[in-house]
Design an enzyme around this catalytic site. Sequence first.
Site, PDB file in Angstrom:
ATOM      1  N   HIS A   1      97.630  33.089 -58.250  1.00 21.89           N
ATOM      2  CA  HIS A   1      96.378  32.310 -58.192  1.00 21.89           C
ATOM      3  C   HIS A   1      95.581  32.423 -59.493  1.00 21.89           C
ATOM      4  CE1 HIS A   1      96.852  31.543 -53.851  1.00 21.89           C
ATOM      5  NE2 HIS A   1      97.307  32.780 -53.801  1.00 21.89           N
TER       6      HIS A   1
ATOM      7  N   ASN B   1      95.494  29.306 -47.916  1.00 17.51           N
ATOM      8  CA  ASN B   1      96.155  28.318 -48.763  1.00 17.51           C
ATOM      9  C   ASN B   1      95.928  26.925 -48.194  1.00 17.51           C
ATOM     10  OD1 ASN B   1      97.357  30.040 -50.717  1.00 17.51           O
ATOM     11  ND2 ASN B   1      99.032  30.531 -49.316  1.00 17.51           N
TER      12      ASN B   1
END
Length: 499
Positions: free
Chosen positions: A56, A129
Amino acid sequence: MDDQNKKLTTASGSPYTDNQDSMTAGPRGPILLQDFVLHEKMAHFNRERIPERAVHAKGSGAYGTFTVTNDLSKYTRAKIFNKLGKQTKIFLRFSTVGGEKGSADAERDPRGFALKFYTEDGNWDLVGNNTPVFFVKDPKKFGDFIHTQKRDPHTNMKSPTMMWDFWSLNPESLHQVLILMSDRGTPLSYRHMHGFGSHTFSFINKDNERHYVKFHFKTAQGIQNFTGAEADHMKSKDMDHAQRDLMDSIESGDFPKWNVKVQIMSEEEARNYHINPFDLTKVWPHGDYPLMDLGVIELNENPDNYFAHVEQAAFAPAHLVDGIGFSPDKMLQGRILSYPDAQRYRLGGNYEQIPVNRCPYLVSNYQRDGQMRVDGNGGAQPNYSPNSFDSIVEDQSYKQPGLELESTMADWYDRNAQGEDDHYSQPGNLFRILSPEQKVNTIHNIVGAMSGISGPKKDLIINRQLCHWFRADIQLGMGIASGLGLNMENLTEMMPKAH
């Protein structure tokens, strides 16, 4: 000096001059060691880049609000949900997963959807997510999986061979891989995708009753995706298109919104449901557990400094508030440990004092010292407990109910043993509900990705993965095999025996 001007100072506040020239022994002589401003400037420059997130790394974020629209207090006593119309400040960070900080926003990749709620009972982090499932179901596999998404230690390049080798050896990944290879793997923007808490969490009510819950964030802007070709074009046109889109939409007053919904399952149902409700590679079918309204989130404030807010934002599933709890979800259990540890490594042991991470309400504990302590360090108060001097108490009203364990035997259980090894039904069902155009695009994307497999194990890896696609759906398997140019007469050995 103009009163509107500010004096140039060192980090400690000492004014100085000669910001352009170092002190030297004569016009052409060597630099003197005593030019401390030079040292300070270069030392700070050398430390401007904190370690990027292992995953990320490339992200965008904004502040906003969460507003309650439905009363679910019979399931949870969390104060954030205790009144219709109640608003709570939030920070939401979007991200790609596998790419480095300088990678493109349009990569084929899951997207992170990490929320921080600044509640009066502390900060609640919901770290998910844009997909309801994940590639693996046990945290021991997580580091290995991420290595396959990063760079080959030999070539220092991304390797389709590593990815497909791992996926083909872990058929539990098939559900998430199919989502990734569909057009959902390349969202048009962060505003045009759903978000999911993904894990199973708990709701705990005022009577200490527990229900299990999954969180969903449905985009009010509607789902929009790139095709693979459109995503590739965007990568060459604008590496930061999703960051630009998010900032521009908020700046123009077009505030993006998501409808917050939950699925709820009782403890008794969880014990008897035909799908393991704590398996991160599976969804709870909506026909059995329909979505229930909870609230709305809106993003309406761009950070005034990217590094201070977006880069230093630190999320951890360990950060829960009263009324929300954990579950036996193995991946969640692993993240409870690994996420705070990752933030301590990246930002330091006092990372929760950074403004974007700081609880705006009361924080009272016996943590002291460490790098970058900036909150007064507890002053003259004791740094041990119990003690006879301060007024910090343990409020028993926040105690959660005990968790009944299903076994007294601790062992290394096979996560894919009989009864837990159906990796094909849900991905197959997902493929079959896609539109004809989506099916074509998905097959095209899989063929393109698998065409990158190379090396002496190429045929082994391709055939192994093809077996999984065939078990999910015959049409899917045939389409991929045809796209890869394989001999269709030799494919019968890969077909499921049931067919």
